[in-house]
Write a protein that holds these residues in place. Structure first.
Motif, PDB file in Angstrom:
ATOM      1  N   GLY A  55       7.031  10.214  -0.589  1.00 56.98           N
ATOM      2  CA  GLY A  55       8.429   9.863  -0.850  1.00 56.98           C
ATOM      3  C   GLY A  55       9.054   9.120   0.318  1.00 56.98           C
ATOM      4  N   ILE A  56       8.737   9.554   1.537  1.00 59.09           N
ATOM      5  CA  ILE A  56       9.225   8.846   2.721  1.00 59.09           C
ATOM      6  C   ILE A  56       8.654   7.434   2.760  1.00 59.09           C
ATOM      7  CG2 ILE A  56       9.073   8.799   5.253  1.00 59.09           C
ATOM      8  CD1 ILE A  56       9.266  11.897   5.125  1.00 59.09           C
ATOM      9  N   ALA A  57       7.362   7.303   2.436  1.00 54.13           N
ATOM     10  CA  ALA A  57       6.750   5.965   2.386  1.00 54.13           C
ATOM     11  C   ALA A  57       7.457   5.101   1.345  1.00 54.13           C
ATOM     12  CB  ALA A  57       5.262   6.082   2.058  1.00 54.13           C
ATOM     13  N   ALA A  58       7.793   5.686   0.200  1.00 54.07           N
ATOM     14  CA  ALA A  58       8.510   4.938  -0.835  1.00 54.07           C
ATOM     15  C   ALA A  58       9.852   4.462  -0.300  1.00 54.07           C
ATOM     16  CB  ALA A  58       8.716   5.811  -2.071  1.00 54.07           C
ATOM     17  N   GLY A  59      10.557   5.316   0.410  1.00 53.22           N
ATOM     18  CA  GLY A  59      11.843   4.929   1.000  1.00 53.22           C
ATOM     19  C   GLY A  59      11.699   3.797   2.001  1.00 53.22           C
ATOM     20  N   PHE A  61       9.304   1.494   2.036  1.00 61.35           N
ATOM     21  CA  PHE A  61       9.026   0.269   1.276  1.00 61.35           C
ATOM     22  C   PHE A  61      10.310  -0.311   0.690  1.00 61.35           C
ATOM     23  CE2 PHE A  61       4.526   1.903   0.531  1.00 61.35           C
ATOM     24  CZ  PHE A  61       3.975   1.039   1.463  1.00 61.35           C
ATOM     25  N   VAL A  62      11.145   0.542   0.131  1.00 61.92           N
ATOM     26  CA  VAL A  62      12.389   0.062  -0.479  1.00 61.92           C
ATOM     27  C   VAL A  62      13.318  -0.532   0.580  1.00 61.92           C
ATOM     28  CG1 VAL A  62      14.473   0.812  -1.690  1.00 61.92           C
ATOM     29  CG2 VAL A  62      12.242   1.530  -2.513  1.00 61.92           C
ATOM     30  N   PHE A  92      11.001 -13.736  -1.551  1.00 67.06           N
ATOM     31  CA  PHE A  92      11.131 -13.043  -2.833  1.00 67.06           C
ATOM     32  C   PHE A  92       9.804 -12.411  -3.271  1.00 67.06           C
ATOM     33  CE2 PHE A  92      14.958 -15.804  -3.832  1.00 67.06           C
ATOM     34  CZ  PHE A  92      15.854 -14.764  -3.620  1.00 67.06           C
ATOM     35  N   VAL A  93       8.700 -13.092  -3.038  1.00 67.48           N
ATOM     36  CA  VAL A  93       7.392 -12.534  -3.402  1.00 67.48           C
ATOM     37  C   VAL A  93       7.114 -11.273  -2.586  1.00 67.48           C
ATOM     38  CG1 VAL A  93       4.907 -12.953  -3.310  1.00 67.48           C
ATOM     39  CG2 VAL A  93       6.427 -14.709  -4.220  1.00 67.48           C
ATOM     40  N   VAL A  94       7.372 -11.317  -1.288  1.00 69.20           N
ATOM     41  CA  VAL A  94       7.159 -10.151  -0.439  1.00 69.20           C
ATOM     42  C   VAL A  94       8.073  -9.002  -0.876  1.00 69.20           C
ATOM     43  CG1 VAL A  94       7.410  -9.271   1.913  1.00 69.20           C
ATOM     44  CG2 VAL A  94       6.280 -11.449   1.521  1.00 69.20           C
ATOM     45  N   ALA A  95       9.323  -9.311  -1.169  1.00 72.23           N
ATOM     46  CA  ALA A  95      10.258  -8.277  -1.621  1.00 72.23           C
ATOM     47  C   ALA A  95       9.776  -7.655  -2.934  1.00 72.23           C
ATOM     48  CB  ALA A  95      11.657  -8.866  -1.790  1.00 72.23           C
ATOM     49  N   ALA A 103       8.006   1.639  -5.823  1.00 75.13           N
ATOM     50  CA  ALA A 103       8.085   2.301  -7.128  1.00 75.13           C
ATOM     51  C   ALA A 103       6.838   3.150  -7.375  1.00 75.13           C
ATOM     52  CB  ALA A 103       8.250   1.266  -8.237  1.00 75.13           C
ATOM     53  N   LEU A 104       5.662   2.620  -7.042  1.00 77.25           N
ATOM     54  CA  LEU A 104       4.416   3.368  -7.210  1.00 77.25           C
ATOM     55  C   LEU A 104       4.418   4.610  -6.318  1.00 77.25           C
ATOM     56  CD1 LEU A 104       1.534   3.594  -8.356  1.00 77.25           C
ATOM     57  CD2 LEU A 104       0.770   2.229  -6.401  1.00 77.25           C
ATOM     58  N   ALA A 105       4.810   4.459  -5.061  1.00 80.30           N
ATOM     59  CA  ALA A 105       4.850   5.604  -4.143  1.00 80.30           C
ATOM     60  C   ALA A 105       5.875   6.632  -4.615  1.00 80.30           C
ATOM     61  CB  ALA A 105       5.166   5.134  -2.723  1.00 80.30           C
ATOM     62  N   GLY A 106       7.010   6.167  -5.125  1.00 78.14           N
ATOM     63  CA  GLY A 106       8.022   7.086  -5.642  1.00 78.14           C
ATOM     64  C   GLY A 106       7.520   7.868  -6.843  1.00 78.14           C
ATOM     65  N   TYR A 107       6.798   7.204  -7.722  1.00 79.94           N
ATOM     66  CA  TYR A 107       6.229   7.868  -8.898  1.00 79.94           C
ATOM     67  C   TYR A 107       5.219   8.935  -8.474  1.00 79.94           C
ATOM     68  CZ  TYR A 107       3.435   8.538 -13.109  1.00 79.94           C
ATOM     69  OH  TYR A 107       2.762   9.090 -14.149  1.00 79.94           O
ATOM     70  N   ILE A 108       4.348   8.587  -7.538  1.00 86.20           N
ATOM     71  CA  ILE A 108       3.351   9.544  -7.043  1.00 86.20           C
ATOM     72  C   ILE A 108       4.038  10.714  -6.363  1.00 86.20           C
ATOM     73  CG2 ILE A 108       1.474   9.871  -5.368  1.00 86.20           C
ATOM     74  CD1 ILE A 108       0.650   6.942  -5.995  1.00 86.20           C
ATOM     75  N   ALA A 109       5.076  10.441  -5.575  1.00 86.65           N
ATOM     76  CA  ALA A 109       5.810  11.503  -4.886  1.00 86.65           C
ATOM     77  C   ALA A 109       6.488  12.429  -5.888  1.00 86.65           C
ATOM     78  CB  ALA A 109       6.847  10.899  -3.941  1.00 86.65           C
TER      79      ALA A 109
END
Length: 144
Positions: A55-59, A61-62, A92-95, A103-109
């Motif tokens: 979840g921290i990793a997801a944060g 990334f966001v 934009f591509v990097v973002a 989103a993937l990390a958040g789903y896994i978390a």
């Protein structure tokens, strides 16, 4: 010593030995149940910690995606005002990639946190209930 006294002494010794055996086995059973509960809680806490880390990793990334998105809007504004080259597409591509990773990390978390919560030793509790039912039953051989 008479046969009756000797028989009484032998019976008393057998009862004392049986009680000692029951006590030892009950003590062993309690220790095993405690160990099972520890293992279950440790497993669930580990899942919670893993979920929190992801979840921290997801944060992260966001946050970086937002930085790139804002930077891309800055370049887009520059491009609209001074249309020489289209530098903003890279941002934009990097973002977009960072948002997908977030989103993937958040789903896994979310899945890890949902499966690990609350950390209750359910298997140990079920086993303890079965043991109590067996001990309290008038026919322990029939309890499952």
């Amino acid at each position: 010593m008479t046969d009756q006294q000797q028989s009484t002494d032998t019976t008393t010794q057998n009862i004392a030995q049986a009680m000692q055996e029951v006590s030892e086995r009950a003590s062993l059973l309690v220790r095993e149940e405690i160990e099972l509960a520890k293992v279950e809680v440790t497993e669930k806490v580990t899942k919670l910690i893993k979920g929190a880390v992801v979840g921290i990793a997801a944060g992260i990334f966001v946050v970086f995606a937002l930085i790139y998105l804002l930077h891309g809007f800055a370049w887009l504004t520059w491009y609209e005002l001074f249309p020489d080259e289209q530098f903003f597409w890279g941002f934009f591509v990097v973002a977009a990639v960072l948002l997908l990773l977030g989103a993937l990390a958040g789903y896994i978390a979310a899945r890890a946190l949902k499966s690990g919560s609350p950390p209750v030793p359910a298997m140990a509790i079920d086993e303890a209930k079965r043991i109590r039912e067996t001990v309290q039953s008038s026919h322990p051989e029939q309890t499952v």
